[in-house]
Scaffold this active site. Structure first.
Site, PDB file in Angstrom:
ATOM      1  N   SER A 108       0.842  -1.204   0.000  1.00 52.64           N
ATOM      2  CA  SER A 108       0.000   0.000   0.000  1.00 52.64           C
ATOM      3  C   SER A 108       0.872   1.247   0.000  1.00 52.64           C
ATOM      4  O   SER A 108       1.976   1.249   0.560  1.00 52.64           O
ATOM      5  CB  SER A 108      -0.863  -0.025   1.259  1.00 52.64           C
ATOM      6  OG  SER A 108      -1.418   1.228   1.508  1.00 52.64           O
ATOM      7  N   LYS A 162       2.143  -3.815   6.505  1.00 48.49           N
ATOM      8  CA  LYS A 162       2.565  -3.743   5.091  1.00 48.49           C
ATOM      9  C   LYS A 162       4.079  -3.513   5.018  1.00 48.49           C
ATOM     10  O   LYS A 162       4.778  -4.118   4.198  1.00 48.49           O
ATOM     11  CB  LYS A 162       1.813  -2.622   4.363  1.00 48.49           C
ATOM     12  CG  LYS A 162       0.315  -2.887   4.212  1.00 48.49           C
ATOM     13  CD  LYS A 162       0.021  -4.126   3.381  1.00 48.49           C
ATOM     14  CE  LYS A 162      -1.440  -4.487   3.316  1.00 48.49           C
ATOM     15  NZ  LYS A 162      -1.713  -5.827   2.787  1.00 48.49           N
ATOM     16  N   ASN A 178      -5.300   4.491  -4.187  1.00 44.48           N
ATOM     17  CA  ASN A 178      -6.665   4.289  -3.663  1.00 44.48           C
ATOM     18  C   ASN A 178      -7.564   3.580  -4.672  1.00 44.48           C
ATOM     19  O   ASN A 178      -8.055   4.210  -5.612  1.00 44.48           O
ATOM     20  CB  ASN A 178      -7.271   5.638  -3.278  1.00 44.48           C
ATOM     21  CG  ASN A 178      -6.661   6.206  -2.023  1.00 44.48           C
ATOM     22  OD1 ASN A 178      -5.448   6.338  -1.926  1.00 44.48           O
ATOM     23  ND2 ASN A 178      -7.480   6.536  -1.043  1.00 44.48           N
ATOM     24  N   TYR A 188      -1.991  -1.525  10.906  1.00 43.22           N
ATOM     25  CA  TYR A 188      -2.243  -2.018   9.550  1.00 43.22           C
ATOM     26  C   TYR A 188      -1.090  -1.613   8.620  1.00 43.22           C
ATOM     27  O   TYR A 188      -0.513  -2.435   7.903  1.00 43.22           O
ATOM     28  CB  TYR A 188      -3.577  -1.463   9.017  1.00 43.22           C
ATOM     29  CG  TYR A 188      -3.670  -1.491   7.513  1.00 43.22           C
ATOM     30  CD1 TYR A 188      -3.946  -2.680   6.842  1.00 43.22           C
ATOM     31  CD2 TYR A 188      -3.442  -0.335   6.754  1.00 43.22           C
ATOM     32  CE1 TYR A 188      -3.989  -2.707   5.462  1.00 43.22           C
ATOM     33  CE2 TYR A 188      -3.488  -0.359   5.373  1.00 43.22           C
ATOM     34  CZ  TYR A 188      -3.753  -1.544   4.725  1.00 43.22           C
ATOM     35  OH  TYR A 188      -3.780  -1.569   3.366  1.00 43.22           O
TER      36      TYR A 188
HETATM   37  N1  UFG Z   1     -12.905  11.072   3.344  1.00 40.92           N
HETATM   38  C1  UFG Z   1     -13.884  11.990   3.653  1.00 40.92           C
HETATM   39  N2  UFG Z   1     -15.050  11.537   4.174  1.00 40.92           N
HETATM   40  C2  UFG Z   1     -15.305  10.208   4.376  1.00 40.92           C
HETATM   41  C3  UFG Z   1     -14.300   9.279   4.045  1.00 40.92           C
HETATM   42  C4  UFG Z   1     -13.105   9.743   3.535  1.00 40.92           C
HETATM   43  O1  UFG Z   1     -13.697  13.194   3.487  1.00 40.92           O
HETATM   44  O2  UFG Z   1     -16.382   9.870   4.874  1.00 40.92           O
HETATM   45  C5  UFG Z   1     -11.641  11.557   2.778  1.00 40.92           C
HETATM   46  C6  UFG Z   1     -10.447  11.232   3.651  1.00 40.92           C
HETATM   47  O3  UFG Z   1     -10.266  12.216   4.635  1.00 40.92           O
HETATM   48  C7  UFG Z   1      -9.336  11.196   2.610  1.00 40.92           C
HETATM   49  C8  UFG Z   1     -10.029  10.713   1.336  1.00 40.92           C
HETATM   50  O4  UFG Z   1     -11.421  10.916   1.554  1.00 40.92           O
HETATM   51  O5  UFG Z   1      -8.884  12.483   2.383  1.00 40.92           O
HETATM   52  C9  UFG Z   1      -9.786   9.250   1.044  1.00 40.92           C
HETATM   53  O6  UFG Z   1     -10.076   8.511   2.213  1.00 40.92           O
HETATM   54  P1  UFG Z   1     -10.182   6.930   2.217  1.00 40.92           P
HETATM   55  O7  UFG Z   1     -10.522   6.509   3.629  1.00 40.92           O
HETATM   56  O8  UFG Z   1     -11.055   6.466   1.126  1.00 40.92           O
HETATM   57  O9  UFG Z   1      -8.716   6.486   1.833  1.00 40.92           O
HETATM   58  P2  UFG Z   1      -7.338   6.776   2.577  1.00 40.92           P
HETATM   59  O10 UFG Z   1      -6.488   7.488   1.584  1.00 40.92           O
HETATM   60  O11 UFG Z   1      -7.487   7.388   3.894  1.00 40.92           O
HETATM   61  O12 UFG Z   1      -6.904   5.289   2.884  1.00 40.92           O
HETATM   62  C10 UFG Z   1      -6.320   4.535   1.914  1.00 40.92           C
HETATM   63  C11 UFG Z   1      -6.604   3.045   2.123  1.00 40.92           C
HETATM   64  C12 UFG Z   1      -5.928   2.524   3.344  1.00 40.92           C
HETATM   65  C13 UFG Z   1      -4.495   2.961   3.393  1.00 40.92           C
HETATM   66  C14 UFG Z   1      -4.389   4.440   3.240  1.00 40.92           C
HETATM   67  C15 UFG Z   1      -2.977   4.919   3.200  1.00 40.92           C
HETATM   68  O13 UFG Z   1      -7.985   2.807   2.227  1.00 40.92           O
HETATM   69  O14 UFG Z   1      -5.981   1.125   3.309  1.00 40.92           O
HETATM   70  O15 UFG Z   1      -4.980   4.810   2.007  1.00 40.92           O
HETATM   71  O16 UFG Z   1      -2.886   6.255   2.890  1.00 40.92           O
HETATM   72  F1  UFG Z   1      -3.911   2.629   4.558  1.00 40.92           F
END
Ligand code: UFG
Length: 349
Positions: free
Chosen positions: A130, A159, A185, A155
């Site tokens: 990841s 990785k 993503n 988590y």
């Molecule tokens: N977000 C919102 N509202 C929500 C959900 C997410 O604004 O209800 C935003 C988050 O703050 C972030 C973006 O949308 O800015 C993407 O969020 P995600 O949770 O979809 O994805 P992340 O980038 O946080 O997480 C992903 C993977 C994880 C990994 C992580 C590492 O899902 O498995 O990237 O950066 F660990």
């Protein structure tokens, strides 16, 4: 091209990325063998795969960390040429609350598979890593050579540790060729809407929350912060269509087949090379699907990185792979999948 009997074990093959990869493996001429314990996947995903392919796929229900079970599968199947290892726990928040569960499962399963590969002389392994290993990078886009940052969660740490385990195993001279793919993503679903993401409970990730809100399952989406240093103040990510991501695994297998070394460890970023903010995602979703989304701006989510997107030239050159689908394609497919799920749930008692 592999011959028609090139068998590949796919652990977690009924999961979100696993199921799409099984489809692409089959299209590329492999015989995928799904191993899944259905802890975070549904049997309906296997049916969906078979509907797309018009063909049965092999499924063994069990835990890929159980060496006896896996040994039996390998002996029964004979001539397994490689393993793609998806099966792992993946909820960042849960990993903070239950670190031992994450360390035990995610690390043990890789160790067991490596031991088994040695014992059964299976030489090719593709591992799901990841972009979380980069944390907030100092420079963008992030390359495979960018330094890893201390993990933000157990988590993420699993990785990093798994990558190190693969690297050390290869350094020891064991006859194994490995690739770790660092996913950015993943979003979207198969265009047939036969398979897609099935989040357990309230989704943590952005796109499932968007589609569930648009479908009326959730009242409102909260955008986590709009005071970041990006063009509209919301966090920026590299969203990649899950079908493109699935194809990267096929390309990784082809890469390992071309490689002449007996022992190797490579790591590749798998993204589009483009960043989109949370508001870009919302606007694109509304435009391409002609639906209005109820959302509000809320506080930052602890642990979120401000922006990250991939440098993908190494994957483009070495794997001969490039993401083909756009953010709009992915958001259309996610919505089509959500509508199908909604229709199905209406048929429930
Ligand atoms: N977000 C919102 N509202 C929500 C959900 C997410 O604004 O209800 C935003 C988050 O703050 C972030 C973006 O949308 O800015 C993407 O969020 P995600 O949770 O979809 O994805 P992340 O980038 O946080 O997480 C992903 C993977 C994880 C990994 C992580 C590492 O899902 O498995 O990237 O950066 F660990």
């Amino acid at each position: 091209m592999p011959d028609q009997t090139s068998k590949v074990i796919v652990t977690g093959g009924a999961g979100y990325i696993g199921s799409h990869t099984v489809v692409e493996l089959f299209h590329a001429g492999y015989e995928p063998i799904i191993i899944d314990n259905f802890v975070n996947a549904e049997k309906s995903a296997v049916k969906g795969i078979e509907n797309i392919l018009g063909h049965k796929v092999k499924l063994y229900e069990g835990d890929c960390g159980n060496m006896d079970f896996m040994r039996n599968v390998i002996r029964q199947e004979k001539n397994v040429s490689g393993i793609i290892h998806f099966a792992a726990y993946k909820a960042v928040g849960e990993s903070v609350a239950q670190p031992l569960k994450y360390y035990r499962n995610n690390i043990d399963t890789l160790l067991s598979l490596l031991e088994l590969m040695h014992e059964q002389t299976i030489s090719r392994l593709v591992f799901s890593s990841s972009c979380t290993v980069y944390g907030q990078p100092d420079a963008l886009p992030v390359t495979e050579q960018s330094p890893k940052k201390p993990a933000e969660s157990p988590y993420g740490n699993t990785k990093q540790i798994c990558e190190e385990i693969m690297e050390d195993t290869v350094k020891s001279g064991m006859a194994i060729k490995t690739v770790a793919l660092r996913y950015f993503n993943p979003i979207g679903a198969h265009e047939s809407a036969e398979i897609g993401e099935l989040p357990l409970g309230v989704p943590n990730n952005l796109v499932p929350f968007v589609t569930q809100t648009a479908a009326g399952i959730r009242e409102k989406l909260t955008v986590f912060g709009n005071d970041y240093n990006t063009h509209d103040g919301t966090c920026l990510r590299d969203y990649i269509h899950v079908v493109d991501l699935a194809k990267a695994h096929v390309s990784a297998l082809h890469y390992l087949e071309r490689k002449s070394e007996k022992s190797s460890y490579d790591v590749f970023n798998i993204g589009t090379g483009k960043g989109s903010t949370v508001l870009d995602v919302i606007k694109t979703f509304e435009e391409v699907n002609q639906v209005k989304l109820n959302y509000t701006i809320g506080p930052r989510r602890p642990g979120d990185v401000e922006k990250v997107y991939a440098e993908v030239s190494q994957a483009n050159a070495a794997l001969r792979w490039k993401a083909q689908l756009s953010l709009a394609d992915a958001l259309k497919d996610s919505w089509r999948w959500q509508l199908k799920l909604k229709k199905k749930s209406k048929q429930l008692p």
